[in-house]
Design an enzyme around this catalytic site. Structure first.
Site, PDB file in Angstrom:
ATOM      1  N   ASP A   1       0.895  -1.175  -0.120  1.00 31.60           N
ATOM      2  CA  ASP A   1      -0.058   0.030   0.000  1.00 31.60           C
ATOM      3  C   ASP A   1       0.910   1.444   0.045  1.00 31.60           C
ATOM      4  O   ASP A   1       1.874   1.161   0.535  1.00 31.60           O
ATOM      5  CB  ASP A   1      -0.766   0.090   1.115  1.00 31.60           C
ATOM      6  CG  ASP A   1      -2.119   1.182   1.233  1.00 31.60           C
ATOM      7  OD1 ASP A   1      -2.176   1.431  -0.084  1.00 31.60           O
ATOM      8  OD2 ASP A   1      -2.798   1.224   2.189  1.00 31.60           O
TER       9      ASP A   1
ATOM     10  N   GLY B   1       0.071   5.427  -4.487  1.00 29.82           N
ATOM     11  CA  GLY B   1      -0.532   6.692  -4.823  1.00 29.82           C
ATOM     12  C   GLY B   1       0.296   7.942  -4.154  1.00 29.82           C
ATOM     13  O   GLY B   1       0.597   8.888  -4.596  1.00 29.82           O
TER      14      GLY B   1
ATOM     15  N   HIS C   1       2.913   2.992  -8.930  1.00 28.74           N
ATOM     16  CA  HIS C   1       2.810   1.608  -9.344  1.00 28.74           C
ATOM     17  C   HIS C   1       4.047   0.839  -9.784  1.00 28.74           C
ATOM     18  O   HIS C   1       4.379  -0.051  -9.726  1.00 28.74           O
ATOM     19  CB  HIS C   1       1.729   1.564 -10.132  1.00 28.74           C
ATOM     20  CG  HIS C   1       0.340   1.903  -9.506  1.00 28.74           C
ATOM     21  ND1 HIS C   1       0.101   1.550  -8.194  1.00 28.74           N
ATOM     22  CD2 HIS C   1      -0.829   2.630 -10.058  1.00 28.74           C
ATOM     23  CE1 HIS C   1      -1.375   2.194  -7.886  1.00 28.74           C
ATOM     24  NE2 HIS C   1      -1.822   2.615  -8.978  1.00 28.74           N
TER      25      HIS C   1
ATOM     26  N   SER D   1     -10.208  -6.970  -5.761  1.00 36.54           N
ATOM     27  CA  SER D   1     -11.632  -6.865  -6.462  1.00 36.54           C
ATOM     28  C   SER D   1     -12.102  -5.348  -6.631  1.00 36.54           C
ATOM     29  O   SER D   1     -12.747  -5.083  -7.589  1.00 36.54           O
ATOM     30  CB  SER D   1     -12.667  -7.877  -6.042  1.00 36.54           C
ATOM     31  OG  SER D   1     -12.534  -8.076  -4.545  1.00 36.54           O
TER      32      SER D   1
ATOM     33  N   ARG E   1     -11.653   1.850  -9.514  1.00 33.86           N
ATOM     34  CA  ARG E   1     -10.677   3.162  -9.820  1.00 33.86           C
ATOM     35  C   ARG E   1     -10.808   3.748 -11.158  1.00 33.86           C
ATOM     36  O   ARG E   1     -11.465   3.132 -11.827  1.00 33.86           O
ATOM     37  CB  ARG E   1      -9.316   2.540  -9.543  1.00 33.86           C
ATOM     38  CG  ARG E   1      -8.911   2.182  -8.090  1.00 33.86           C
ATOM     39  CD  ARG E   1      -7.580   2.353  -7.748  1.00 33.86           C
ATOM     40  NE  ARG E   1      -7.190   1.893  -6.527  1.00 33.86           N
ATOM     41  CZ  ARG E   1      -6.149   2.164  -5.677  1.00 33.86           C
ATOM     42  NH1 ARG E   1      -5.003   2.512  -6.196  1.00 33.86           N
ATOM     43  NH2 ARG E   1      -6.067   1.866  -4.421  1.00 33.86           N
TER      44      ARG E   1
ATOM     45  N   LEU F   1      10.954 -20.886  -3.818  1.00 34.54           N
ATOM     46  CA  LEU F   1      10.113 -19.856  -3.231  1.00 34.54           C
ATOM     47  C   LEU F   1       8.730 -20.055  -3.817  1.00 34.54           C
ATOM     48  O   LEU F   1       8.685 -19.886  -5.090  1.00 34.54           O
ATOM     49  CB  LEU F   1      10.504 -18.238  -3.485  1.00 34.54           C
ATOM     50  CG  LEU F   1       9.582 -17.529  -2.920  1.00 34.54           C
ATOM     51  CD1 LEU F   1       9.149 -17.323  -1.222  1.00 34.54           C
ATOM     52  CD2 LEU F   1       9.820 -15.977  -3.407  1.00 34.54           C
TER      53      LEU F   1
HETATM   54  C1  FPP Z   1      -1.858   0.131  -3.362  1.00 39.33           C
HETATM   55  O1  FPP Z   1      -1.402   1.452  -3.459  1.00 39.33           O
HETATM   56  C2  FPP Z   1      -1.135  -0.596  -4.510  1.00 39.33           C
HETATM   57  C3  FPP Z   1      -1.904  -1.052  -5.468  1.00 39.33           C
HETATM   58  C4  FPP Z   1      -3.435  -0.898  -5.690  1.00 39.33           C
HETATM   59  C5  FPP Z   1      -1.655  -1.725  -6.520  1.00 39.33           C
HETATM   60  C6  FPP Z   1      -0.331  -2.689  -6.307  1.00 39.33           C
HETATM   61  C7  FPP Z   1       0.684  -3.000  -7.669  1.00 39.33           C
HETATM   62  C8  FPP Z   1       1.966  -2.808  -7.643  1.00 39.33           C
HETATM   63  C9  FPP Z   1       2.738  -2.958  -6.531  1.00 39.33           C
HETATM   64  C10 FPP Z   1       2.431  -2.930  -8.875  1.00 39.33           C
HETATM   65  C11 FPP Z   1       2.336  -3.909  -9.817  1.00 39.33           C
HETATM   66  C12 FPP Z   1       2.551  -5.409  -9.081  1.00 39.33           C
HETATM   67  C13 FPP Z   1       2.881  -6.274 -10.044  1.00 39.33           C
HETATM   68  C14 FPP Z   1       2.941  -7.621  -9.472  1.00 39.33           C
HETATM   69  C15 FPP Z   1       2.805  -6.156 -11.578  1.00 39.33           C
HETATM   70  P1  FPP Z   1      -2.259   2.530  -3.767  1.00 39.33           P
HETATM   71  O2  FPP Z   1      -2.557   3.192  -5.345  1.00 39.33           O
HETATM   72  O3  FPP Z   1      -3.772   2.376  -3.042  1.00 39.33           O
HETATM   73  O4  FPP Z   1      -1.808   3.820  -2.906  1.00 39.33           O
HETATM   74  P2  FPP Z   1      -2.409   5.165  -2.066  1.00 39.33           P
HETATM   75  O5  FPP Z   1      -3.063   4.420  -1.125  1.00 39.33           O
HETATM   76  O6  FPP Z   1      -1.163   5.794  -1.322  1.00 39.33           O
HETATM   77  O7  FPP Z   1      -3.578   6.032  -2.813  1.00 39.33           O
END
Ligand code: FPP
Length: 250
Positions: free
Chosen positions: A28, A31, A45, A74, A79, A139
């Site tokens: 997390d 963003g 991301h 899900s 978004r 792993l």
């Molecule tokens: C949460 O941060 C993260 C996600 C919703 C996506 C996670 C994706 C990745 C780490 C990259 C892709 C991974 C792979 C395996 C291809 P957020 O966007 O909710 O952050 P925020 O809470 O600060 O807005």
């Protein structure tokens, strides 16, 4: 009430706790990482995908055999369309560029979640990645994609009911053990440690059944900044926990 860990010197207490077999991570803060740099969310991301590689290396280094990461919930489909496109694009790219390296490092990859919601080419790449790494044992990396725990539990309950209704399953097998066979994580041990980055303290519909006895670690680092030192700190913290699984200390 027990004071056992309080009176034991640290090295002894550490020796009493087995290292986690299975670590799961709620990644997390992508963003916020991007916003703090005045960058578009996709930059967060993208950097987050790099952090995944560091988490995989750290898990291998610490001898963790199972690592599960929450890459797309899900709820993430809700978004803005452009961000969904960015995330699925990144997934597509990740599958095409990273799988060979994971395979070469002895990583077996699996995906859980509703893969039917992804485009055909992504679904094919997911199946191909699972197939190409199926023989690896160093792993076990599970990537949760379009995953929601309540939907998973509901699907398992429905499948179990159908099997009983059709006479394929004995109602006596409706036990905790029997039920887990219908979950998408069948064959995967429950997580011992769940890490969430970014300071938020929630499970957000992640592995709700499987998390029953997991230790939780909430780290004050945004996911794109996550490195091996954060993994090591979470492991050290875990080693100091007293896990009783509901039982009283002996
Ligand atoms: C949460 O941060 C993260 C996600 C919703 C996506 C996670 C994706 C990745 C780490 C990259 C892709 C991974 C792979 C395996 C291809 P957020 O966007 O909710 O952050 P925020 O809470 O600060 O807005």
């Amino acid at each position: 009430m027990s004071h056992a860990t309080a009176v034991l010197p640290d090295p002894v207490a550490d020796a009493l706790v087995a290292p986690p077999r299975h670590v799961a991570i709620i990644m997390d803060g992508n963003g916020r990482w991007a916003a703090s740099r005045h960058l578009p969310r996709v930059a967060g991301h993208r950097e987050g995908a790099r952090a995944v590689k560091r988490a995989v290396s750290a898990a291998i280094r610490h001898g963790v055999k199972w690592l599960t990461i929450y890459a797309f919930s899900s709820e993430n489909w809700r978004r803005p369309a452009v961000e969904v496109l960015d995330l699925t694009g990144l997934l597509r790219q990740y599958l095409r560029t990273e799988i060979a390296e994971l395979a070469a490092n002895g990583v077996r990859i699996r995906f859980i979640g509703d893969r039917d919601r992804f485009d055909t080419d992504i679904r094919q790449d997911l199946a191909q990645a699972e197939h190409a790494t199926a023989g690896n044992t160093r792993l076990n990396l599970t990537v949760a994609l379009s995953y929601g725990a309540r939907a998973e539990i509901l699907a398992a309950a429905r499948a179990m009911c159908e099997a009983i209704g059709e006479g394929r399953l004995d109602p006596d097998t409706v036990t905790e053990q029997g039920f887990t066979r219908f979950l998408s994580t069948d064959g995967i041990p429950d997580p011992d440690l769940i890490i969430r980055t970014s300071g938020e303290q929630r499970l957000s519909n992640f592995l709700l059944w499987q998390a029953a006895y997991a230790e939780l670690a909430f780290l004050d680092v945004l996911w794109p900044d996550f490195g091996e030192e954060h993994f090591a700190a979470a492991m050290a913290d875990f080693s100091r926990r007293e896990r009783r699984f509901g039982a009283r200390p002996g």
